[in-house]
Design a protein around this motif. Structure first.
Motif, short mmCIF file in Angstrom:
data_model
loop_
_atom_site.label_atom_id
_atom_site.label_comp_id
_atom_site.label_asym_id
_atom_site.label_seq_id
_atom_site.Cartn_x
_atom_site.Cartn_y
_atom_site.Cartn_z
N PRO A 1 11.31 -12.41 3.84
CA PRO A 1 10.74 -13.20 4.94
C PRO A 1 10.31 -12.32 6.11
CG PRO A 1 12.75 -14.21 4.12
CD PRO A 1 12.66 -12.85 3.48
N TYR A 2 9.30 -12.79 6.83
CA TYR A 2 8.79 -12.03 7.99
C TYR A 2 9.92 -11.64 8.94
CZ TYR A 2 4.05 -13.58 6.70
OH TYR A 2 2.87 -13.81 6.05
N GLU A 3 10.87 -12.58 9.15
CA GLU A 3 11.97 -12.33 10.07
C GLU A 3 13.28 -12.73 9.41
OE1 GLU A 3 10.12 -12.75 14.38
OE2 GLU A 3 9.92 -14.64 13.27
N LEU B 1 3.73 -8.32 12.19
CA LEU B 1 3.59 -9.67 11.61
C LEU B 1 2.10 -10.03 11.53
CD1 LEU B 1 6.42 -11.48 13.62
CD2 LEU B 1 6.51 -10.68 11.25
N PRO B 2 1.73 -10.95 10.67
CA PRO B 2 0.33 -11.41 10.63
C PRO B 2 -0.05 -12.07 11.97
CG PRO B 2 1.57 -12.23 8.74
CD PRO B 2 2.57 -11.65 9.68
N HIS C 1 -1.57 -0.61 -4.48
CA HIS C 1 -2.77 -0.10 -3.81
C HIS C 1 -3.38 -1.10 -2.83
CE1 HIS C 1 -3.16 3.67 -5.80
NE2 HIS C 1 -3.39 3.19 -7.00
N ALA C 2 -2.69 -2.17 -2.52
CA ALA C 2 -3.28 -3.16 -1.60
C ALA C 2 -2.27 -3.48 -0.51
CB ALA C 2 -3.67 -4.42 -2.37
N ASN C 3 -2.80 -3.98 0.59
CA ASN C 3 -1.94 -4.29 1.74
C ASN C 3 -0.75 -5.16 1.33
OD1 ASN C 3 -1.52 -4.30 4.68
ND2 ASN C 3 -1.90 -6.50 4.51
N LEU C 4 0.37 -4.94 2.00
CA LEU C 4 1.58 -5.72 1.72
C LEU C 4 1.28 -7.22 1.79
CD1 LEU C 4 4.61 -6.03 1.30
CD2 LEU C 4 4.92 -5.73 3.76
N THR C 5 1.52 -7.88 0.66
CA THR C 5 1.21 -9.31 0.51
C THR C 5 2.27 -9.87 -0.42
OG1 THR C 5 -1.15 -8.82 0.74
CG2 THR C 5 -0.59 -10.95 -0.23
N TRP D 1 9.12 -7.91 8.40
CA TRP D 1 7.81 -7.27 8.37
C TRP D 1 7.48 -6.76 9.77
CZ3 TRP D 1 3.48 -9.31 4.78
CH2 TRP D 1 4.01 -9.86 3.61
N ALA E 1 -3.34 -10.35 8.32
CA ALA E 1 -2.28 -9.34 8.41
C ALA E 1 -2.91 -7.99 8.14
CB ALA E 1 -1.19 -9.63 7.39
N THR E 2 -2.71 -7.05 9.02
CA THR E 2 -3.33 -5.74 8.87
C THR E 2 -2.27 -4.64 8.87
OG1 THR E 2 -5.47 -6.39 9.76
CG2 THR E 2 -4.89 -4.08 9.98
N LYS E 3 -2.43 -3.73 7.90
CA LYS E 3 -1.48 -2.61 7.76
C LYS E 3 -0.04 -3.10 7.82
CE LYS E 3 -5.00 0.67 9.03
NZ LYS E 3 -5.64 1.52 10.02
N SER E 4 0.21 -4.12 7.05
CA SER E 4 1.54 -4.73 6.99
C SER E 4 2.52 -3.78 6.33
CB SER E 4 1.49 -6.02 6.17
OG SER E 4 0.42 -6.83 6.61
N LYS E 5 3.70 -3.74 6.89
CA LYS E 5 4.78 -2.94 6.31
C LYS E 5 6.07 -3.74 6.41
CE LYS E 5 2.55 1.24 6.38
NZ LYS E 5 1.49 1.09 5.37
N PHE E 6 7.01 -3.40 5.54
CA PHE E 6 8.35 -3.91 5.75
C PHE E 6 9.00 -3.10 6.87
CE2 PHE E 6 8.31 -5.23 1.07
CZ PHE E 6 8.07 -6.56 1.39
N VAL F 1 -7.22 -9.90 -0.29
CA VAL F 1 -6.31 -8.77 -0.08
C VAL F 1 -7.09 -7.48 -0.21
CG1 VAL F 1 -4.14 -7.68 -0.72
CG2 VAL F 1 -4.44 -10.13 -1.12
N GLY F 2 -7.11 -6.71 0.85
CA GLY F 2 -7.77 -5.41 0.83
C GLY F 2 -6.75 -4.30 0.92
N THR F 3 -7.25 -3.08 0.90
CA THR F 3 -6.33 -1.94 1.00
C THR F 3 -5.62 -1.92 2.34
OG1 THR F 3 -8.27 -0.64 1.62
CG2 THR F 3 -7.50 -0.43 -0.65
N ASN F 4 -6.25 -2.46 3.38
CA ASN F 4 -5.64 -2.43 4.71
C ASN F 4 -5.22 -3.78 5.26
OD1 ASN F 4 -5.67 0.33 5.17
ND2 ASN F 4 -7.78 0.32 5.91
N GLY F 5 -5.68 -4.87 4.67
CA GLY F 5 -5.36 -6.16 5.29
C GLY F 5 -5.43 -7.33 4.33
N THR F 6 -4.86 -8.43 4.78
CA THR F 6 -4.77 -9.65 3.97
C THR F 6 -5.18 -10.84 4.83
OG1 THR F 6 -2.88 -8.67 2.82
CG2 THR F 6 -3.21 -11.05 2.57
N ARG G 1 0.85 -1.18 0.00
CA ARG G 1 0.00 0.00 0.00
C ARG G 1 0.89 1.23 0.00
NH1 ARG G 1 -4.98 1.46 2.77
NH2 ARG G 1 -5.49 3.52 1.94
#
Lengths: 370, 370
Positions: A277-279, B303-304, A253-257, B300, B288-293, B263-268, A172
């Protein structure tokens, strides 16, 4: 070319990298070069020496004391640089990657490697002529998880014939990105989301099928573009002659996936953090083989297995190690460049071209001749 | 219609079910009726009384002592039956579901509910005229996990606007199935894999978008058929006007897989055992919501989250409970049939028709008018 064992690699002098451009991603790679035993940051080149200095200071390179160059040309003329890492905007890749090769520098090139396969071919031809190693900077290829997944995907009993692949990569982007990032600028990264996040989707799919090119590509019908026409989201469906199918979707435009799902006749693989990777210390994936519903269909038997792969070095440092190993083999042992990496890059770019062509042709079929 | 609270439901006499046909899936439903407090198996009807008796004996119904009927007509004439569960081949649904409604029996109908939406409409009209409840037997709708997923998918902060949905449902049929199962016979279940496993994919997608019909459907170009022309595998891409896209793939030829990814704009959201949970006592999904690196993109943050939903009763018994509650409300409290369930069924069948039409029309677009 036979791979050199780790001990032999450690005996060889490290590869002297020049970082060519101070993009945000270069910070991660500078750290990777500090972590990778076979690499040193020998030089940083930017459009000004001040920028190069700030980059070195901000990224813990003081001890390494890299030479600072105020132009890309000066970096390429530095005889103490064996290889360049090139994270410039895509529109500059053709010029600077060919220039680097012409100066005898090995080339580690950020993705997307070129605006089109023809441009990439020119880069690869320059590397070939110069006898330098080429590799694209797709980091997840180098995680030990990827090797473990390959083992299971290639195994007939574990996975069997692949039938379906789905790949998603989105994040996003905020307003700042959507207005100012080079990845939304037609003159800098004209491929937009397709070149940035779509690259990984296409690579994941090609990886899954061991780089067999699809026969036909159809873009999905709902690409999103900005006012300048740059893709902010798109997708495609890829067909192989044997009935395999892959779908991908990429978006700003979509959540990080970051998903790759592979379904074969015998098994199913799920990974949800493929690209990063997550970690950092370990990564996992799930594999279900010969899955059945239990008696009366009140559960599954067997259940999927979770595979956890630890790693001492992060995937980007492992990439630097692998690239360095290939460079050392050429520089120190009279070896030849490994053709595996450019071949993989080229196929990725060919599929990307096909998706782009399908989008431009109202989502009609684009055949790929292999 | 206002829902009756559990205590009120428990005070009402149980619903007396007639099982109409002794298909394999009916064994699971007989068990569900034994587990569900508000249901009893009052009767079993088959094409012969011997078959009905064998089914009752084999499925622990001896204590329930159901009446055994040697024809479907006799079952429908049984005044001690409030509701029928109908797992007959799809080609028989129109005839027997309308007959059941005409006899005043509430109808719990196996999926696919009909060969086409027009046939389903005739069934629904018969139920409507008779004032009986209709529900399709899509069990996962009734698991508490589904309610929890709905809560998160409907929440703007958790999921936001849905952008991409992927759904997969496949299993690896053996030779016996591929030659003899009713689901590969054109005269019994002409929709094949689309009607069987594809039903769940379409339902999952519609569930995800809260039953907003897509605007356009394109079938994927590589359906697999048997010699009789019955679909053994297929898929489709669904488009909504706001840019949402969904893809599904269903097959009798790939490892058992039952995925829904949103997958939505805010969550997966990821679930990999949607249709039948891995285990009966609890089911999980990942959100997973508002995921970022993380900084430097070396992981991440956040985390989810894994959500685990326990259940006292398996989902099929919860389905029986819910259907029974609606029937009790009509039978015992003067209530009206709940229109929610037939509406959901109808939309599922409409999308299925569109996929079928697209396959028959060389994979061209099929518009759905909502």
């Amino acid at each position: 070319m036979s791979p050199s064992p780790p001990a032999e690699q450690a005996r060889r002098p490290p590869v002297r990298f020049g970082i060519m451009g101070c993009a945000s991603i270069a910070r991660k790679l500078a750290r990777a070069m500090l972590l990778a035993p076979s690499a040193v940051v020998a030089a940083v080149g930017s459009r000004s020496e001040a920028k190069a200095r700030a980059f070195a200071t901000d990224n813990g390179l003081a001890t390494a004391a890299p030479r600072l160059h105020g132009s890309y040309e000066a970096l390429l003329d530095d005889p103490g640089v064996d290889a360049v890492y090139l994270p410039l905007p895509t529109s500059l890749h053709l010029r600077w990657a060919t220039a680097a090769a012409a100066k005898g520098k090995h080339v580690l090139l950020e993705k997307p490697t070129a605006l089109c396969a023809a441009d990439l071919d020119a880069i690869l031809a320059a590397c070939d002529s110069a006898g330098v190693q080429f590799m694209d900077a797709t980091m997840w290829m180098h995680h030990p998880r990827t090797a473990k997944m390959r083992e299971l995907v290639a195994d007939e009993d574990s996975t069997g014939d692949i039938r379906v692949i789905n790949s998603l990569f989105s994040f996003r982007a905020d307003e700042e990105f959507l207005h100012n990032d080079i990845r939304v600028k037609p003159d800098l990264d004209a491929l937009g989301a397709l070149g940035d996040v779509g690259w990984y989707c296409i690579r994941a799919i090609l990886w899954a099928v061991d780089y067999e090119l699809p026969k036909t590509v159809f873009a999905l019908c709902n690409p999103v573009r900005n006012q300048a026409g740059v893709l902010l989201g798109c997708g495609a469906t890829l067909y192989w002659a044997d009935g395999k199918i892959a779908t991908f979707n990429c978006s700003f435009h979509a959540n990080l996936t970051s998903d790759m799902t592979i379904v074969g006749t015998n098994g199913t693989l799920h990974v949800t953090d493929l690209v990063i990777p997550y970690e950092e210390k370990s990564a996992q994936f799930s594999m279900a083989t010969k899955s059945k519903f239990a008696e009366l269909h009140i559960g599954w038997d067997p259940l999927p297995s979770k595979h956890v792969l630890p790693t001492d070095l992060p995937q980007e440092a492992l990439m630097i190690q692998e690239f360095s190993r290939l460079v050392q083999n050429i520089r120190d042992a009279g070896g030849k460049p490994d053709g595996k990496w450019p071949a993989i890059t080229r196929k990725t770019q060919i599929v990307m071209d096909a998706v782009k062509t399908s989008i431009d042709n109202e989502f009609g079929p684009v055949d790929i001749s292999s």
